[in-house]
Design a protein around this motif. Structure first.
Motif, PDB file in Angstrom:
ATOM      1  N   TYR A   1       0.806  -1.219   0.000  1.00 16.66           N
ATOM      2  CA  TYR A   1       0.000   0.000   0.000  1.00 16.66           C
ATOM      3  C   TYR A   1       0.839   1.269   0.000  1.00 16.66           C
ATOM      4  CZ  TYR A   1      -3.672  -3.304   0.940  1.00 16.66           C
ATOM      5  OH  TYR A   1      -4.533  -4.366   0.849  1.00 16.66           O
ATOM      6  N   PHE A   2       2.145   1.150   0.164  1.00 17.73           N
ATOM      7  CA  PHE A   2       3.028   2.312   0.152  1.00 17.73           C
ATOM      8  C   PHE A   2       3.896   2.246  -1.097  1.00 17.73           C
ATOM      9  CE2 PHE A   2       1.967   2.537   4.646  1.00 17.73           C
ATOM     10  CZ  PHE A   2       1.892   3.904   4.849  1.00 17.73           C
ATOM     11  N   LYS A   3       3.315   2.591  -2.212  1.00 15.09           N
ATOM     12  CA  LYS A   3       4.047   2.538  -3.477  1.00 15.09           C
ATOM     13  C   LYS A   3       4.209   3.936  -4.067  1.00 15.09           C
ATOM     14  CE  LYS A   3       2.794  -2.147  -4.401  1.00 15.09           C
ATOM     15  NZ  LYS A   3       2.646  -3.179  -5.354  1.00 15.09           N
ATOM     16  N   GLN A   4       4.265   4.950  -3.178  1.00  8.95           N
ATOM     17  CA  GLN A   4       4.436   6.315  -3.618  1.00  8.95           C
ATOM     18  C   GLN A   4       5.916   6.647  -3.748  1.00  8.95           C
ATOM     19  OE1 GLN A   4       2.704   5.484  -0.806  1.00  8.95           O
ATOM     20  NE2 GLN A   4       0.611   6.178  -1.044  1.00  8.95           N
ATOM     21  N   SER A   5       6.178   7.850  -4.217  1.00  2.96           N
ATOM     22  CA  SER A   5       7.557   8.311  -4.333  1.00  2.96           C
ATOM     23  C   SER A   5       8.165   8.517  -2.949  1.00  2.96           C
ATOM     24  CB  SER A   5       7.595   9.640  -5.098  1.00  2.96           C
ATOM     25  OG  SER A   5       6.989  10.657  -4.306  1.00  2.96           O
ATOM     26  N   THR A   6       9.465   8.572  -2.905  1.00  4.60           N
ATOM     27  CA  THR A   6      10.167   8.826  -1.650  1.00  4.60           C
ATOM     28  C   THR A   6       9.743  10.172  -1.071  1.00  4.60           C
ATOM     29  OG1 THR A   6      12.038   7.525  -2.409  1.00  4.60           O
ATOM     30  CG2 THR A   6      12.451   9.025  -0.592  1.00  4.60           C
ATOM     31  N   THR A   7       9.555  11.155  -1.948  1.00  5.47           N
ATOM     32  CA  THR A   7       9.116  12.479  -1.489  1.00  5.47           C
ATOM     33  C   THR A   7       7.773  12.386  -0.781  1.00  5.47           C
ATOM     34  OG1 THR A   7      10.286  13.509  -3.326  1.00  5.47           O
ATOM     35  CG2 THR A   7       8.591  14.832  -2.240  1.00  5.47           C
ATOM     36  N   ARG A   8       6.861  11.625  -1.334  1.00  7.49           N
ATOM     37  CA  ARG A   8       5.535  11.469  -0.708  1.00  7.49           C
ATOM     38  C   ARG A   8       5.650  10.710   0.622  1.00  7.49           C
ATOM     39  NH1 ARG A   8       0.716  13.674   0.127  1.00  7.49           N
ATOM     40  NH2 ARG A   8      -0.849  12.109   0.505  1.00  7.49           N
ATOM     41  N   LEU A   9       6.470   9.686   0.657  1.00  3.37           N
ATOM     42  CA  LEU A   9       6.660   8.934   1.893  1.00  3.37           C
ATOM     43  C   LEU A   9       7.267   9.824   2.985  1.00  3.37           C
ATOM     44  CD1 LEU A   9       7.938   5.501   0.537  1.00  3.37           C
ATOM     45  CD2 LEU A   9       5.639   6.094   1.319  1.00  3.37           C
ATOM     46  N   HIS A  10       8.196  10.706   2.604  1.00  8.73           N
ATOM     47  CA  HIS A  10       8.770  11.640   3.570  1.00  8.73           C
ATOM     48  C   HIS A  10       7.696  12.608   4.068  1.00  8.73           C
ATOM     49  CE1 HIS A  10      13.264  11.159   2.311  1.00  8.73           C
ATOM     50  NE2 HIS A  10      12.715  10.033   2.710  1.00  8.73           N
ATOM     51  N   PHE A  11       6.844  13.054   3.161  1.00  5.39           N
ATOM     52  CA  PHE A  11       5.746  13.951   3.545  1.00  5.39           C
ATOM     53  C   PHE A  11       4.846  13.283   4.584  1.00  5.39           C
ATOM     54  CE2 PHE A  11       1.264  15.060   2.938  1.00  5.39           C
ATOM     55  CZ  PHE A  11       1.298  16.419   3.246  1.00  5.39           C
ATOM     56  N   ILE A  12       4.516  12.016   4.358  1.00  9.64           N
ATOM     57  CA  ILE A  12       3.656  11.277   5.293  1.00  9.64           C
ATOM     58  C   ILE A  12       4.342  11.141   6.653  1.00  9.64           C
ATOM     59  CG2 ILE A  12       2.570   9.041   5.761  1.00  9.64           C
ATOM     60  CD1 ILE A  12       2.175   8.816   2.660  1.00  9.64           C
ATOM     61  N   ALA A  13       5.616  10.782   6.653  1.00 11.45           N
ATOM     62  CA  ALA A  13       6.358  10.647   7.912  1.00 11.45           C
ATOM     63  C   ALA A  13       6.435  11.992   8.638  1.00 11.45           C
ATOM     64  CB  ALA A  13       7.754  10.091   7.653  1.00 11.45           C
ATOM     65  N   ASP A  14       6.626  13.065   7.905  1.00 16.56           N
ATOM     66  CA  ASP A  14       6.651  14.398   8.517  1.00 16.56           C
ATOM     67  C   ASP A  14       5.297  14.745   9.118  1.00 16.56           C
ATOM     68  OD1 ASP A  14       9.306  14.676   7.818  1.00 16.56           O
ATOM     69  OD2 ASP A  14       8.909  15.962   6.082  1.00 16.56           O
ATOM     70  N   LYS A  15       4.217  14.306   8.472  1.00 19.41           N
ATOM     71  CA  LYS A  15       2.875  14.543   9.019  1.00 19.41           C
ATOM     72  C   LYS A  15       2.688  13.786  10.334  1.00 19.41           C
ATOM     73  CE  LYS A  15      -0.248  16.533   7.241  1.00 19.41           C
ATOM     74  NZ  LYS A  15      -0.683  17.921   7.479  1.00 19.41           N
ATOM     75  N   VAL A  16       3.241  12.587  10.423  1.00 21.27           N
ATOM     76  CA  VAL A  16       3.165  11.823  11.670  1.00 21.27           C
ATOM     77  C   VAL A  16       3.833  12.613  12.791  1.00 21.27           C
ATOM     78  CG1 VAL A  16       3.966   9.738  12.853  1.00 21.27           C
ATOM     79  CG2 VAL A  16       3.007   9.563  10.550  1.00 21.27           C
ATOM     80  N   VAL A  17       5.003  13.174  12.514  1.00 23.96           N
ATOM     81  CA  VAL A  17       5.709  13.993  13.505  1.00 23.96           C
ATOM     82  C   VAL A  17       4.866  15.213  13.874  1.00 23.96           C
ATOM     83  CG1 VAL A  17       7.736  15.462  13.875  1.00 23.96           C
ATOM     84  CG2 VAL A  17       8.002  13.195  12.848  1.00 23.96           C
ATOM     85  N   ALA A  18       4.313  15.893  12.877  1.00 18.23           N
ATOM     86  CA  ALA A  18       3.497  17.082  13.135  1.00 18.23           C
ATOM     87  C   ALA A  18       2.249  16.727  13.941  1.00 18.23           C
ATOM     88  CB  ALA A  18       3.109  17.744  11.810  1.00 18.23           C
ATOM     89  N   TYR A  19       1.615  15.619  13.600  1.00 16.68           N
ATOM     90  CA  TYR A  19       0.421  15.184  14.342  1.00 16.68           C
ATOM     91  C   TYR A  19       0.768  14.864  15.794  1.00 16.68           C
ATOM     92  CZ  TYR A  19      -2.734  14.729  10.290  1.00 16.68           C
ATOM     93  OH  TYR A  19      -3.546  14.969   9.219  1.00 16.68           O
ATOM     94  N   THR A  20       1.946  14.294  16.012  1.00 15.04           N
ATOM     95  CA  THR A  20       2.373  13.980  17.370  1.00 15.04           C
ATOM     96  C   THR A  20       2.441  15.255  18.203  1.00 15.04           C
ATOM     97  OG1 THR A  20       3.664  12.112  16.554  1.00 15.04           O
ATOM     98  CG2 THR A  20       4.211  12.916  18.744  1.00 15.04           C
ATOM     99  N   GLN A  21       3.000  16.300  17.634  1.00 14.28           N
ATOM    100  CA  GLN A  21       3.098  17.575  18.343  1.00 14.28           C
ATOM    101  C   GLN A  21       1.721  18.224  18.492  1.00 14.28           C
ATOM    102  OE1 GLN A  21       6.298  18.950  15.607  1.00 14.28           O
ATOM    103  NE2 GLN A  21       7.220  19.696  17.500  1.00 14.28           N
ATOM    104  N   GLU A  22       0.943  18.184  17.443  1.00 13.41           N
ATOM    105  CA  GLU A  22      -0.374  18.838  17.454  1.00 13.41           C
ATOM    106  C   GLU A  22      -1.327  18.157  18.434  1.00 13.41           C
ATOM    107  OE1 GLU A  22      -2.661  22.018  16.384  1.00 13.41           O
ATOM    108  OE2 GLU A  22      -0.571  21.622  15.876  1.00 13.41           O
ATOM    109  N   MET A  23      -1.112  16.888  18.707  1.00 14.06           N
ATOM    110  CA  MET A  23      -1.967  16.160  19.648  1.00 14.06           C
ATOM    111  C   MET A  23      -1.945  16.828  21.020  1.00 14.06           C
ATOM    112  SD  MET A  23      -4.078  13.703  19.844  1.00 14.06           S
ATOM    113  CE  MET A  23      -3.870  12.224  18.919  1.00 14.06           C
ATOM    114  N   TYR A  24      -0.825  17.405  21.389  1.00 16.84           N
ATOM    115  CA  TYR A  24      -0.726  18.113  22.665  1.00 16.84           C
ATOM    116  C   TYR A  24      -1.442  19.466  22.610  1.00 16.84           C
ATOM    117  CZ  TYR A  24       2.695  14.861  24.569  1.00 16.84           C
ATOM    118  OH  TYR A  24       3.316  13.746  25.061  1.00 16.84           O
ATOM    119  N   ARG A  25      -1.342  20.161  21.472  1.00 17.71           N
ATOM    120  CA  ARG A  25      -1.893  21.511  21.376  1.00 17.71           C
ATOM    121  C   ARG A  25      -3.405  21.521  21.192  1.00 17.71           C
ATOM    122  NH1 ARG A  25       2.446  22.149  17.267  1.00 17.71           N
ATOM    123  NH2 ARG A  25       4.298  22.474  18.522  1.00 17.71           N
TER     124      ARG A  25
END
Length: 129
Positions: free
Chosen positions: A74-98
């Motif tokens: 299910y993860f057959k996107q470009s590396t750029t897209r995969l990095h974007f998704i991983a960055d969103k996970v990090v952002a969501y982790t921070q936003e969960m507190y706010r």
């Protein structure tokens, strides 16, 4: 849970009570600490350089694929897209507190969208852990 376990007995009841007593104890210990944890998390993420972020991005997928090899289908996107998704996970982790209530809505909507895409729900748990 009792209905799922045909031989539920006193040992199960003791274990179940122990589990929830420990969950309660851990949650009580964390009460009032969210603000300091948010600050520490934000400081940590802000201190990361690009090579550290690249390691985190890579590790997100390495751990996920180790836990759920079928996820690779299910993860057959470009590396750029995969990095974007991983960055969103990090952002969501921070936003969960706010904004915890908003994040519950956003993450629920994201999960429903992925169900609509035909992603098996048994892959959700391994991805977020």
């Amino acid at each position: 849970l009792r209905s799922l376990c045909k031989d539920w007995g006193s040992n199960h009841e003791i274990a179940w009570s122990w589990l929830w007593e420990n969950v309660e104890r851990m949650l009580k210990a964390l009460q009032g600490k969210a603000a300091s944890q948010e600050k520490a998390l934000t400081r940590m993420f802000n201190a990361l350089d690009e090579s550290s972020l690249a390691i985190i991005r890579r590790d997100v997928y390495a751990r996920f694929f180790a836990l759920a090899p079928a996820g690779q289908d299910y993860f057959k996107q470009s590396t750029t897209r995969l990095h974007f998704i991983a960055d969103k996970v990090v952002a969501y982790t921070q936003e969960m507190y706010r904004e915890p209530k908003k994040m519950v809505e956003d993450i629920s909507a994201l999960g429903l969208r992925h169900v609509g895409y035909g992603i098996p729900t048994d892959l959700f748990g391994p991805f977020v852990t």
